[in-house]
Design a protein around this motif. Structure first.
Motif, PDB file in Angstrom:
ATOM      1  N   LEU A  13      55.690  47.065  40.466  1.00 58.33           N
ATOM      2  CA  LEU A  13      56.568  45.897  40.526  1.00 58.33           C
ATOM      3  C   LEU A  13      56.064  44.817  39.575  1.00 58.33           C
ATOM      4  CD1 LEU A  13      59.021  44.614  42.090  1.00 58.33           C
ATOM      5  CD2 LEU A  13      57.294  43.542  43.559  1.00 58.33           C
ATOM      6  N   ASP A  14      56.996  44.169  38.864  1.00 57.90           N
ATOM      7  CA  ASP A  14      56.623  43.147  37.882  1.00 57.90           C
ATOM      8  C   ASP A  14      56.243  41.817  38.544  1.00 57.90           C
ATOM      9  OD1 ASP A  14      56.881  44.826  35.759  1.00 57.90           O
ATOM     10  OD2 ASP A  14      58.566  43.797  34.821  1.00 57.90           O
ATOM     11  N   VAL A  15      55.300  41.880  39.446  1.00 61.11           N
ATOM     12  CA  VAL A  15      54.691  40.696  40.057  1.00 61.11           C
ATOM     13  C   VAL A  15      53.194  40.792  39.813  1.00 61.11           C
ATOM     14  CG1 VAL A  15      54.137  39.508  42.219  1.00 61.11           C
ATOM     15  CG2 VAL A  15      56.456  40.376  41.826  1.00 61.11           C
ATOM     16  N   LEU A  16      52.593  39.714  39.338  1.00 62.52           N
ATOM     17  CA  LEU A  16      51.144  39.669  39.146  1.00 62.52           C
ATOM     18  C   LEU A  16      50.560  38.611  40.072  1.00 62.52           C
ATOM     19  CD1 LEU A  16      48.691  40.760  37.607  1.00 62.52           C
ATOM     20  CD2 LEU A  16      49.019  38.903  35.949  1.00 62.52           C
ATOM     21  N   ILE A  17      49.693  39.050  40.963  1.00 60.23           N
ATOM     22  CA  ILE A  17      48.964  38.133  41.837  1.00 60.23           C
ATOM     23  C   ILE A  17      47.679  37.740  41.133  1.00 60.23           C
ATOM     24  CG2 ILE A  17      47.818  37.877  44.076  1.00 60.23           C
ATOM     25  CD1 ILE A  17      49.730  40.112  45.094  1.00 60.23           C
ATOM     26  N   ILE A  18      47.421  36.455  41.051  1.00 62.20           N
ATOM     27  CA  ILE A  18      46.225  35.948  40.375  1.00 62.20           C
ATOM     28  C   ILE A  18      45.442  35.083  41.353  1.00 62.20           C
ATOM     29  CG2 ILE A  18      45.337  34.575  38.459  1.00 62.20           C
ATOM     30  CD1 ILE A  18      47.873  35.191  36.918  1.00 62.20           C
ATOM     31  N   ALA A  19      44.166  35.407  41.519  1.00 58.91           N
ATOM     32  CA  ALA A  19      43.307  34.676  42.464  1.00 58.91           C
ATOM     33  C   ALA A  19      42.021  34.270  41.742  1.00 58.91           C
ATOM     34  CB  ALA A  19      43.001  35.537  43.681  1.00 58.91           C
ATOM     35  N   ASP A  20      42.025  33.074  41.189  1.00 54.27           N
ATOM     36  CA  ASP A  20      40.902  32.606  40.370  1.00 54.27           C
ATOM     37  C   ASP A  20      39.588  32.544  41.140  1.00 54.27           C
ATOM     38  OD1 ASP A  20      42.619  32.001  38.112  1.00 54.27           O
ATOM     39  OD2 ASP A  20      43.224  30.168  39.153  1.00 54.27           O
ATOM     40  N   HIS A  21      39.640  32.147  42.404  1.00 55.35           N
ATOM     41  CA  HIS A  21      38.428  31.828  43.173  1.00 55.35           C
ATOM     42  C   HIS A  21      38.204  32.806  44.325  1.00 55.35           C
ATOM     43  CE1 HIS A  21      39.453  27.514  41.713  1.00 55.35           C
ATOM     44  NE2 HIS A  21      38.693  28.127  40.827  1.00 55.35           N
ATOM     45  N   ALA A  22      38.506  34.084  44.086  1.00 60.78           N
ATOM     46  CA  ALA A  22      38.476  35.077  45.160  1.00 60.78           C
ATOM     47  C   ALA A  22      37.090  35.600  45.485  1.00 60.78           C
ATOM     48  CB  ALA A  22      39.384  36.257  44.794  1.00 60.78           C
ATOM     49  N   SER A  23      36.086  35.294  44.656  1.00 64.14           N
ATOM     50  CA  SER A  23      34.765  35.899  44.831  1.00 64.14           C
ATOM     51  C   SER A  23      33.678  34.834  44.987  1.00 64.14           C
ATOM     52  CB  SER A  23      34.427  36.780  43.616  1.00 64.14           C
ATOM     53  OG  SER A  23      33.133  37.317  43.723  1.00 64.14           O
ATOM     54  N   ALA A  24      32.655  35.185  45.752  1.00 63.01           N
ATOM     55  CA  ALA A  24      31.449  34.351  45.865  1.00 63.01           C
ATOM     56  C   ALA A  24      30.283  34.971  45.103  1.00 63.01           C
ATOM     57  CB  ALA A  24      31.072  34.172  47.329  1.00 63.01           C
ATOM     58  N   ARG A  25      30.550  35.985  44.300  1.00 60.34           N
ATOM     59  CA  ARG A  25      29.479  36.723  43.621  1.00 60.34           C
ATOM     60  C   ARG A  25      28.769  35.855  42.577  1.00 60.34           C
ATOM     61  NH1 ARG A  25      29.579  39.472  38.794  1.00 60.34           N
ATOM     62  NH2 ARG A  25      27.804  40.874  38.494  1.00 60.34           N
ATOM     63  N   ALA A  64      47.119  42.926  41.342  1.00 67.65           N
ATOM     64  CA  ALA A  64      46.415  41.670  41.606  1.00 67.65           C
ATOM     65  C   ALA A  64      45.165  41.618  40.745  1.00 67.65           C
ATOM     66  CB  ALA A  64      46.039  41.553  43.077  1.00 67.65           C
ATOM     67  N   ILE A  65      44.886  40.460  40.190  1.00 71.40           N
ATOM     68  CA  ILE A  65      43.649  40.229  39.449  1.00 71.40           C
ATOM     69  C   ILE A  65      42.872  39.147  40.172  1.00 71.40           C
ATOM     70  CG2 ILE A  65      42.615  39.457  37.291  1.00 71.40           C
ATOM     71  CD1 ILE A  65      44.981  40.635  35.826  1.00 71.40           C
ATOM     72  N   LEU A  66      41.672  39.497  40.615  1.00 74.92           N
ATOM     73  CA  LEU A  66      40.831  38.590  41.378  1.00 74.92           C
ATOM     74  C   LEU A  66      39.638  38.176  40.523  1.00 74.92           C
ATOM     75  CD1 LEU A  66      40.640  40.619  44.729  1.00 74.92           C
ATOM     76  CD2 LEU A  66      42.517  39.200  43.875  1.00 74.92           C
ATOM     77  N   GLY A  67      39.355  36.893  40.492  1.00 74.09           N
ATOM     78  CA  GLY A  67      38.171  36.428  39.787  1.00 74.09           C
ATOM     79  C   GLY A  67      36.929  37.123  40.302  1.00 74.09           C
ATOM     80  N   GLY A  68      36.017  37.491  39.395  1.00 76.66           N
ATOM     81  CA  GLY A  68      34.879  38.321  39.759  1.00 76.66           C
ATOM     82  C   GLY A  68      33.597  37.581  40.065  1.00 76.66           C
ATOM     83  N   VAL A 118      44.459  38.914  32.336  1.00 70.80           N
ATOM     84  CA  VAL A 118      45.731  38.382  32.822  1.00 70.80           C
ATOM     85  C   VAL A 118      46.798  38.490  31.736  1.00 70.80           C
ATOM     86  CG1 VAL A 118      46.925  36.277  33.563  1.00 70.80           C
ATOM     87  CG2 VAL A 118      44.676  36.836  34.512  1.00 70.80           C
ATOM     88  N   GLU A 119      46.452  38.124  30.511  1.00 70.74           N
ATOM     89  CA  GLU A 119      47.394  38.187  29.399  1.00 70.74           C
ATOM     90  C   GLU A 119      47.859  39.617  29.152  1.00 70.74           C
ATOM     91  OE1 GLU A 119      45.018  36.388  26.405  1.00 70.74           O
ATOM     92  OE2 GLU A 119      45.463  34.339  27.064  1.00 70.74           O
ATOM     93  N   ARG A 120      46.937  40.572  29.215  1.00 72.26           N
ATOM     94  CA  ARG A 120      47.305  41.971  28.993  1.00 72.26           C
ATOM     95  C   ARG A 120      48.278  42.471  30.062  1.00 72.26           C
ATOM     96  NH1 ARG A 120      41.897  42.401  26.951  1.00 72.26           N
ATOM     97  NH2 ARG A 120      41.051  42.664  29.056  1.00 72.26           N
TER      98      ARG A 120
END
Length: 238
Positions: A13-25, A64-68, A118-120
């Motif tokens: 599906l053409d939806v992109l979930i973006i979570a900049d602050h998803a990690s505490a690593r 979904a792309i989660l910040g690492g 994200v751009e890709r």
């Protein structure tokens, strides 16, 4: 694999979930100079965001792309010249290890790869819609008198199309909704300004209250509410 992000491939599906602050690593070679207990605190991570994003990716059948890395390593939701990109203080806590950190190195190592991914992903979509997922603390240590009663906030800068659709739907689902609260997308919207607004891509930016998404039941509740809202916005705007 990348240390800058985690990608969840939930479907086409053409939806992109973006979570900049998803990690505490925090990578082993970086010393923030803080008590490790703080890595479970809101200053280090948007609590509940990774779990809700994963549930939504599966529910909607999307990516979904989660910040690492922790926002204390580098804040992925800041422009390259913005204050707080490499924080030395956060909600009253000194991040002493960042005082002499190499900003350019962290940008190359984390910030650039994250945003390039994200751009890709967006470039590969025919009619993309973005869901930006954040969470907020109900209590700031540095401002204990501030009241933050909202269950969820909706943030935007110049493009409020999805917000106007989502707010009444979220209210109908029983949530107390903050329109540009507790933060305003006019000030804090770097990732969406870059990937959505500057490219004319419709998006919904949300901030969930952390005490409501701190456990599995709360995470499932918010995912179940948000899924239909995202689809309604996408149908109307793409």
């Amino acid at each position: 694999m990348s240390e800058a992000f985690t990608q969840i491939d939930g479907g086409a599906l053409d939806v992109l979930i973006i979570a900049d602050h998803a990690s505490a690593r925090v990578p082993d070679d970086i010393d923030l100079g803080i008590d490790p207990v703080l890595l479970a605190n809101h200053i280090a991570i948007d609590i509940g965001v990774a779990e809700v994003s994963a549930l939504l990716a599966a529910q909607l059948g999307c990516t979904a792309i989660l910040g690492g890395v922790s926002r204390l390593v580098i804040d992925l939701n800041r422009e390259a010249d913005a204050p707080g990109l490499l924080p030395v203080m956060s909600d009253g806590h000194a991040i002493s290890g960042n005082r002499d950190a190499d900003l350019a190195q962290r940008m190359v190592r984390f910030h650039h790869p994250y945003h390039h991914q994200v751009e890709r992903q967006l470039a590969a979509m025919t009619a993309p819609f973005i869901l930006s997922v954040h969470s907020f603390t109900p209590h700031l240590a540095s401002d204990p008198e501030q009241k933050r009663p909202w269950d969820i906030g909706v943030l935007y800068n110049g493009d409020d199309r999805a917000a106007r659709i989502a707010i009444p739907l979220l209210e109908a689902a029983g949530l107390m909704v903050g329109d540009q609260l507790p933060y305003s997308g006019k000030q804090l919207n770097a990732t969406m300004n870059r990937h959505a607004e500057s490219n004319g891509i419709p998006y919904l930016g949300i901030e969930m209250r952390q005490d409501l998404v701190g456990d599995a039941a709360g995470q499932r509740r918010f995912a179940d509410i948000l899924g239909p809202v995202v689809l309604a916005c996408r149908r109307a705007l793409t």
